[in-house]
Design an enzyme around this catalytic site. Structure first.
Site, PDB file in Angstrom:
ATOM      1  N   CYS A  20       7.964   2.951  -6.030  1.00 58.82           N
ATOM      2  CA  CYS A  20       9.228   2.786  -5.317  1.00 58.82           C
ATOM      3  C   CYS A  20       8.977   3.073  -3.840  1.00 58.82           C
ATOM      4  O   CYS A  20       8.586   4.189  -3.481  1.00 58.82           O
ATOM      5  CB  CYS A  20      10.300   3.718  -5.863  1.00 58.82           C
ATOM      6  N   ASN A  70      11.120   3.149  -1.159  1.00 61.03           N
ATOM      7  CA  ASN A  70      12.040   4.088  -0.527  1.00 61.03           C
ATOM      8  C   ASN A  70      11.743   5.522  -0.959  1.00 61.03           C
ATOM      9  O   ASN A  70      11.815   6.457  -0.153  1.00 61.03           O
ATOM     10  CB  ASN A  70      13.483   3.723  -0.862  1.00 61.03           C
ATOM     11  N   HIS A 106       8.653  -8.069  -9.298  1.00 58.29           N
ATOM     12  CA  HIS A 106       9.815  -8.577  -8.566  1.00 58.29           C
ATOM     13  C   HIS A 106       9.908 -10.077  -8.746  1.00 58.29           C
ATOM     14  O   HIS A 106       8.891 -10.779  -8.823  1.00 58.29           O
ATOM     15  CB  HIS A 106       9.708  -8.259  -7.074  1.00 58.29           C
ATOM     16  N   GLU A 118      18.053  -3.762  -9.216  1.00 55.56           N
ATOM     17  CA  GLU A 118      16.836  -3.042  -9.587  1.00 55.56           C
ATOM     18  C   GLU A 118      16.738  -2.863 -11.096  1.00 55.56           C
ATOM     19  O   GLU A 118      17.714  -2.475 -11.757  1.00 55.56           O
ATOM     20  CB  GLU A 118      16.778  -1.679  -8.893  1.00 55.56           C
ATOM     21  N   CYS A 136      15.975  -1.405  -1.588  1.00 55.56           N
ATOM     22  CA  CYS A 136      14.784  -1.323  -2.435  1.00 55.56           C
ATOM     23  C   CYS A 136      13.582  -1.614  -1.555  1.00 55.56           C
ATOM     24  O   CYS A 136      13.443  -2.729  -1.044  1.00 55.56           O
ATOM     25  CB  CYS A 136      14.870  -2.320  -3.583  1.00 55.56           C
ATOM     26  N   GLY A 195      11.229  -4.072  -3.077  1.00 50.68           N
ATOM     27  CA  GLY A 195      11.933  -5.339  -3.091  1.00 50.68           C
ATOM     28  C   GLY A 195      11.930  -6.013  -1.731  1.00 50.68           C
ATOM     29  O   GLY A 195      11.797  -7.239  -1.628  1.00 50.68           O
TER      30      GLY A 195
END
Length: 278
Positions: A69, A71, A160, A209, A218, A221
Site C-alpha cells: 500500500c 499511502n 490493479h 480498493e 490509493c 492505484g
C-alpha cells in the site's frame, strides 16, 4: 493496545508499533470498523527487521491481507523516522511484496515523502490472470455496467485494473467497482481505477480498493494509473494524479524501471484501544 492513526490524502490507517504493543491480526476488521472500532481503511503492523529499517504488514478493512500500500508506506516512513530515526533522510520498508525506499523532502509545512516503489508488473499473470499468464495485460476486456470495458492490468506488488473514462465524476463507482474487482479473470480479485485524462500531465482518478471499497486515495492505484496512461501514450512520464483526497506526483521512466510516488502523510491522533489500566 496503543496505536496511532495516520492518513495519506484521506486514505487512513491504524498503525500499531509491535515494539510497544501486541495485536491479534484477526481483530483487523473490528479495529477498522468506523462505528464500533477506531475506524480506518486498514491496519498496519510495524516491527524491526534485519532486511530493512522497518517491516510493515497490512490488513484491509475486511481483514484480508494487502501485500502493498503506497499511502501506508508514506505514513509508516514518517512514523518510524519520527519515533526512531529523527535524522534520517531516507529509510527502507520491507513489505510482503518486497522492500521500498522512502525519501523525505524538505518544504513548507509537513515534509513530503517520495517512495521508490516496485518495478510494475505488466503481464496478465502479474494481476492474477491464469490464462496466457505471460501475455501483456494492456487490453483486458471486463464486463461492468452491462457492457465490456477495456482495462489495463498493472501490478505494484498488488493487482490493479485501470480503465480510462470521459468523466471520472460520472462513474457509478459503488456499482462498477465491485463488478470489476470480482471479475472471474482476476483470481485474486483486483483494485480498480477509473481515470480521466485532463491533459498530458494531469489525470483525475477514482478508486475502488480490493477488500475495502471506495477510498479517498490509493498510492499504488495512482502509480498503476500513471503507468497505464504512459503505456498507452496518453501522458508524459511524470504526472499529477488527482484523487478524491488530494494529489500525488507519479514518475515512471518506462518498462523495467521502478515507479516514484510523492505525497504527504499526516498523523491524526494516538490512543489506547481496549480497557486501559493504570
Amino acid at each position: 493496545m496503543r496505536f496511532t492513526k495516520w492518513h495519506g490524502l484521506g486514505n487512513d490507517f491504524i498503525l500499531v508499533d509491535m515494539k510497544e504493543a501486541a495485536v491479534d491480526p484477526s481483530l483487523a476488521a473490528a479495529l477498522c470498523d468506523r462505528r464500533r472500532g477506531i475506524g480506518a481503511d486498514g491496519l498496519v503492523l510495524l516491527a524491526p527487521t534485519a532486511e530493512a529499517d522497518v517491516r510493515m504488514v497490512i490488513y484491509n478493512a475486511d481483514g484480508s491481507v494487502a501485500q502493498m500500500c503506497g499511502n501506508a508506506a508514506r505514513c509508516v516512513a514518517r512514523y518510524w523516522r519520527e519515533r526512531y530515526l529523527p535524522t534520517a533522510t531516507r529509510l527502507t520498508i520491507a513489505t510482503d511484496s518486497g522492500s521500498v525506499t522512502a525519501e523525505f523532502l524538505a518544504g513548507e509545512g509537513e515534509p513530503l515523502v517520495r517512495v521508490r516503489m516496485a518495478v510494475p508488473g505488466l503481464r496478465r499473470g502479474d494481476v492474477g490472470i491464469v490464462t496466457d499468464p505471460d501475455g501483456d495485460a494492456l487490453a483486458l476486456q471486463v464486463a461492468v455496467g452491462g457492457a465490456e470495458r477495456e482495462f489495463t492490468g498493472v501490478s505494484l506488488g498488488n493487482p490493479h485494473a485501470v480503465t480510462f473514462v470521459a468523466d471520472a465524476e460520472a462513474v457509478p463507482l459503488a456499482d462498477w467497482g465491485p463488478q470489476a474487482e470480482t471479475a472471474e479473470m482476476f483470481t485474486e480479485k483486483t483494485n480498480v481505477e477509473f481515470a480521466q485524462i485532463l491533459d498530458r500531465r494531469t489525470i483525475r482518478m477514482r478508486v475502488w480498493e480490493r477488500g475495502v471499497g471506495i477510498t479517498q486515495a490509493c498510492g499504488t492505484g495512482a502509480c498503476a494509473t500513471a503507468v497505464a496512461a504512459i503505456r498507452r501514450g496518453l501522458t508524459e512520464r511524470e504526472t499529477e494524479v488527482r484523487l478524491d483526497g488530494g494529489s500525488l506526483r507519479i514518475a515512471w521512466a518506462g518498462e523495467g524501471e521502478p515507479v516514484y510516488m510523492t505525497g504527504p502523510a499526516t498523523e491524526v491522533f494516538a490512543g489506547v484501544y481496549g480497557e486501559a489500566t493504570e
